[in-house]
Design an enzyme around this catalytic site. Structure first.
Site, PDB file in Angstrom:
ATOM      1  N   LYS A  48       0.825  -1.193   0.000  1.00 26.01           N
ATOM      2  CA  LYS A  48       0.000   0.000   0.000  1.00 26.01           C
ATOM      3  C   LYS A  48       0.866   1.252   0.000  1.00 26.01           C
ATOM      4  O   LYS A  48       0.405   2.346  -0.284  1.00 26.01           O
ATOM      5  CB  LYS A  48      -0.877   0.034   1.276  1.00 26.01           C
ATOM      6  CG  LYS A  48      -1.731  -1.184   1.459  1.00 26.01           C
ATOM      7  CD  LYS A  48      -2.381  -1.151   2.868  1.00 26.01           C
ATOM      8  CE  LYS A  48      -2.990  -2.487   3.179  1.00 26.01           C
ATOM      9  NZ  LYS A  48      -3.228  -2.664   4.611  1.00 26.01           N
ATOM     10  N   GLY A  49       2.128   1.090   0.366  1.00 30.68           N
ATOM     11  CA  GLY A  49       2.997   2.250   0.634  1.00 30.68           C
ATOM     12  C   GLY A  49       3.133   3.236  -0.506  1.00 30.68           C
ATOM     13  O   GLY A  49       3.236   4.443  -0.280  1.00 30.68           O
ATOM     14  N   GLU A 104       7.561   2.021  -6.313  1.00 29.55           N
ATOM     15  CA  GLU A 104       7.679   1.676  -4.886  1.00 29.55           C
ATOM     16  C   GLU A 104       7.709   2.949  -4.043  1.00 29.55           C
ATOM     17  O   GLU A 104       7.996   4.041  -4.559  1.00 29.55           O
ATOM     18  CB  GLU A 104       9.014   0.934  -4.663  1.00 29.55           C
ATOM     19  CG  GLU A 104       8.872  -0.553  -4.432  1.00 29.55           C
ATOM     20  CD  GLU A 104       8.342  -0.915  -3.050  1.00 29.55           C
ATOM     21  OE1 GLU A 104       7.556  -0.144  -2.450  1.00 29.55           O
ATOM     22  OE2 GLU A 104       8.709  -1.984  -2.556  1.00 29.55           O
ATOM     23  N   ASP A 105       7.461   2.798  -2.740  1.00 26.42           N
ATOM     24  CA  ASP A 105       7.575   3.937  -1.832  1.00 26.42           C
ATOM     25  C   ASP A 105       9.029   4.171  -1.425  1.00 26.42           C
ATOM     26  O   ASP A 105       9.521   5.292  -1.448  1.00 26.42           O
ATOM     27  CB  ASP A 105       6.690   3.743  -0.592  1.00 26.42           C
ATOM     28  CG  ASP A 105       6.892   2.389   0.086  1.00 26.42           C
ATOM     29  OD1 ASP A 105       7.689   1.563  -0.405  1.00 26.42           O
ATOM     30  OD2 ASP A 105       6.225   2.148   1.124  1.00 26.42           O
ATOM     31  N   ASP A 108      15.027  -0.235   0.520  1.00 22.51           N
ATOM     32  CA  ASP A 108      15.854  -0.380   1.707  1.00 22.51           C
ATOM     33  C   ASP A 108      16.907  -1.463   1.406  1.00 22.51           C
ATOM     34  O   ASP A 108      17.905  -1.192   0.738  1.00 22.51           O
ATOM     35  CB  ASP A 108      14.900  -0.753   2.852  1.00 22.51           C
ATOM     36  CG  ASP A 108      15.548  -0.780   4.206  1.00 22.51           C
ATOM     37  OD1 ASP A 108      16.105   0.239   4.621  1.00 22.51           O
ATOM     38  OD2 ASP A 108      15.488  -1.829   4.880  1.00 22.51           O
ATOM     39  N   LYS A 136      17.248   4.340   0.199  1.00 16.19           N
ATOM     40  CA  LYS A 136      18.231   4.284   1.299  1.00 16.19           C
ATOM     41  C   LYS A 136      19.409   3.436   0.815  1.00 16.19           C
ATOM     42  O   LYS A 136      19.509   2.252   1.174  1.00 16.19           O
ATOM     43  CB  LYS A 136      17.627   3.579   2.510  1.00 16.19           C
ATOM     44  CG  LYS A 136      16.662   4.361   3.350  1.00 16.19           C
ATOM     45  CD  LYS A 136      16.405   3.542   4.639  1.00 16.19           C
ATOM     46  CE  LYS A 136      15.047   3.740   5.207  1.00 16.19           C
ATOM     47  NZ  LYS A 136      14.707   2.823   6.301  1.00 16.19           N
ATOM     48  N   PHE A 157      14.022   5.316  10.083  1.00 18.35           N
ATOM     49  CA  PHE A 157      12.698   4.773   9.764  1.00 18.35           C
ATOM     50  C   PHE A 157      11.729   5.927   9.545  1.00 18.35           C
ATOM     51  O   PHE A 157      11.463   6.717  10.464  1.00 18.35           O
ATOM     52  CB  PHE A 157      12.205   3.841  10.873  1.00 18.35           C
ATOM     53  CG  PHE A 157      10.969   3.095  10.453  1.00 18.35           C
ATOM     54  CD1 PHE A 157      11.054   2.000   9.606  1.00 18.35           C
ATOM     55  CD2 PHE A 157       9.712   3.509  10.873  1.00 18.35           C
ATOM     56  CE1 PHE A 157       9.909   1.325   9.185  1.00 18.35           C
ATOM     57  CE2 PHE A 157       8.564   2.846  10.455  1.00 18.35           C
ATOM     58  CZ  PHE A 157       8.667   1.746   9.608  1.00 18.35           C
ATOM     59  N   VAL A 158      11.216   6.021   8.324  1.00 16.18           N
ATOM     60  CA  VAL A 158      10.378   7.161   7.969  1.00 16.18           C
ATOM     61  C   VAL A 158       8.926   6.731   7.751  1.00 16.18           C
ATOM     62  O   VAL A 158       8.650   5.575   7.392  1.00 16.18           O
ATOM     63  CB  VAL A 158      10.915   7.876   6.705  1.00 16.18           C
ATOM     64  CG1 VAL A 158      12.285   8.474   6.968  1.00 16.18           C
ATOM     65  CG2 VAL A 158      10.971   6.940   5.509  1.00 16.18           C
ATOM     66  N   ASP A 164       3.959   3.582   6.262  1.00 18.57           N
ATOM     67  CA  ASP A 164       3.302   3.331   7.539  1.00 18.57           C
ATOM     68  C   ASP A 164       4.259   2.855   8.624  1.00 18.57           C
ATOM     69  O   ASP A 164       5.384   2.432   8.354  1.00 18.57           O
ATOM     70  CB  ASP A 164       2.241   2.243   7.374  1.00 18.57           C
ATOM     71  CG  ASP A 164       2.871   0.845   7.254  1.00 18.57           C
ATOM     72  OD1 ASP A 164       3.793   0.675   6.445  1.00 18.57           O
ATOM     73  OD2 ASP A 164       2.449  -0.059   8.009  1.00 18.57           O
TER      74      ASP A 164
HETATM   75  P1  5GP Z   1      13.323  -3.735   1.021  1.00 18.44           P
HETATM   76  O1  5GP Z   1      12.780  -4.998   0.443  1.00 18.44           O
HETATM   77  O2  5GP Z   1      14.010  -2.856   0.010  1.00 18.44           O
HETATM   78  O3  5GP Z   1      14.195  -3.997   2.235  1.00 18.44           O
HETATM   79  O4  5GP Z   1      12.133  -2.959   1.667  1.00 18.44           O
HETATM   80  C1  5GP Z   1      11.191  -2.291   0.953  1.00 18.44           C
HETATM   81  C2  5GP Z   1       9.934  -2.124   1.777  1.00 18.44           C
HETATM   82  O5  5GP Z   1      10.227  -2.039   3.166  1.00 18.44           O
HETATM   83  C3  5GP Z   1       9.237  -0.835   1.431  1.00 18.44           C
HETATM   84  O6  5GP Z   1       8.333  -1.006   0.385  1.00 18.44           O
HETATM   85  C4  5GP Z   1       8.548  -0.483   2.732  1.00 18.44           C
HETATM   86  O7  5GP Z   1       7.317  -1.149   2.828  1.00 18.44           O
HETATM   87  C5  5GP Z   1       9.456  -1.038   3.802  1.00 18.44           C
HETATM   88  N1  5GP Z   1      10.383  -0.017   4.362  1.00 18.44           N
HETATM   89  C6  5GP Z   1      11.713   0.064   4.234  1.00 18.44           C
HETATM   90  N2  5GP Z   1      12.210   1.133   4.891  1.00 18.44           N
HETATM   91  C7  5GP Z   1      11.153   1.741   5.453  1.00 18.44           C
HETATM   92  C8  5GP Z   1      11.007   2.939   6.251  1.00 18.44           C
HETATM   93  O8  5GP Z   1      11.948   3.677   6.588  1.00 18.44           O
HETATM   94  N3  5GP Z   1       9.738   3.244   6.618  1.00 18.44           N
HETATM   95  C9  5GP Z   1       8.648   2.505   6.275  1.00 18.44           C
HETATM   96  N4  5GP Z   1       7.461   2.910   6.699  1.00 18.44           N
HETATM   97  N5  5GP Z   1       8.750   1.371   5.534  1.00 18.44           N
HETATM   98  C10 5GP Z   1       9.989   1.021   5.118  1.00 18.44           C
END
Ligand code: 5GP
Length: 184
Positions: A48-49, A104-105, A108, A136, A157-158, A164
């Site tokens: 949903k992000g 994507e939002d 990470d 990030k 963490f944002v 969310d």
């Molecule tokens: P990745 O698979 O790249 O580790 O993570 C991506 C997902 O992790 C994002 O779509 C999001 O849902 C969540 N995520 C990663 N960092 C943050 C953050 O700082 N804040 C929030 N709210 N979600 C995050």
């Protein structure tokens, strides 16, 4: 929503306000419009992000695009990724031959987009590019380059503008760092 709102009070700082977000999304939409001239891209929103960013972004792209939605497992009530990527909702239609942009939002570790890239390539997309509001890069555990992003942020963490914590804060109109007192 005013800065006195409880949602705002739970932030330790605001990283990007509404005007900064709108300007960055507009500039990104113009870039994609230029880069995809003559094409009809398929924009995939990762729920949903990315939903707020997505609906703002597609209105800044002057192309005959189409949209789809996908849902991937999230962190739940945690600020640390489980490291497991799970699909909750798949696309409604085939993507063979399409010029696909995954929206994507935030990126990470890179695991979510790395999984989706492999999956959508295997379905025969003509081209595949990655779009993220936030990036990030210091947190990457798998090699992954985001093709289009609005902001690179440090390791914090944002929340807000779709992002969310435990399903809350998505409706904050800004992006901010969640005060650790909320989750510790
Ligand atoms: P990745 O698979 O790249 O580790 O993570 C991506 C997902 O992790 C994002 O779509 C999001 O849902 C969540 N995520 C990663 N960092 C943050 C953050 O700082 N804040 C929030 N709210 N979600 C995050």
């Amino acid at each position: 929503m005013t800065p006195n709102s409880q949602l705002f009070q739970d932030l330790s700082s605001v990283l990007y306000d509404e005007a900064q977000l709108a300007a960055a999304v507009k500039a990104l939409g113009e870039r994609i419009t230029q880069d995809y001239q003559g094409k009809s891209p398929l924009m995939i929103c990762i729920l949903k992000g990315a939903s707020l960013f997505f609906t703002d972004l597609i209105r800044q792209i002057d192309l005959p695009l189409t949209i789809e939605f996908m849902a991937i497992s999230s962190y739940g009530a945690s600020t640390v990724s489980s490291g497991e990527v799970r699909m909750i909702k798949d696309l409604d239609r085939p993507i063979k031959g399409r010029d696909v942009l995954i929206v994507e939002d935030i990126v990470d570790s890179g695991m979510t987009l790395s999984y989706l890239t492999r999956l959508l390539h295997s379905r025969g997309a003509n081209s595949l590019k990655l779009v993220s509001l936030l990036d990030k890069p210091s947190r990457r555990t798998v090699p992954l380059t985001v093709d289009y992003s609005c902001f690179q942020i440090p390791d914090a963490f944002v929340v807000g503008y779709g992002l969310d914590y435990d399903e809350k804060y998505r409706n904050l109109p800004v992006v901010g760092i969640l005060d650790p007192k909320v989750y510790s």
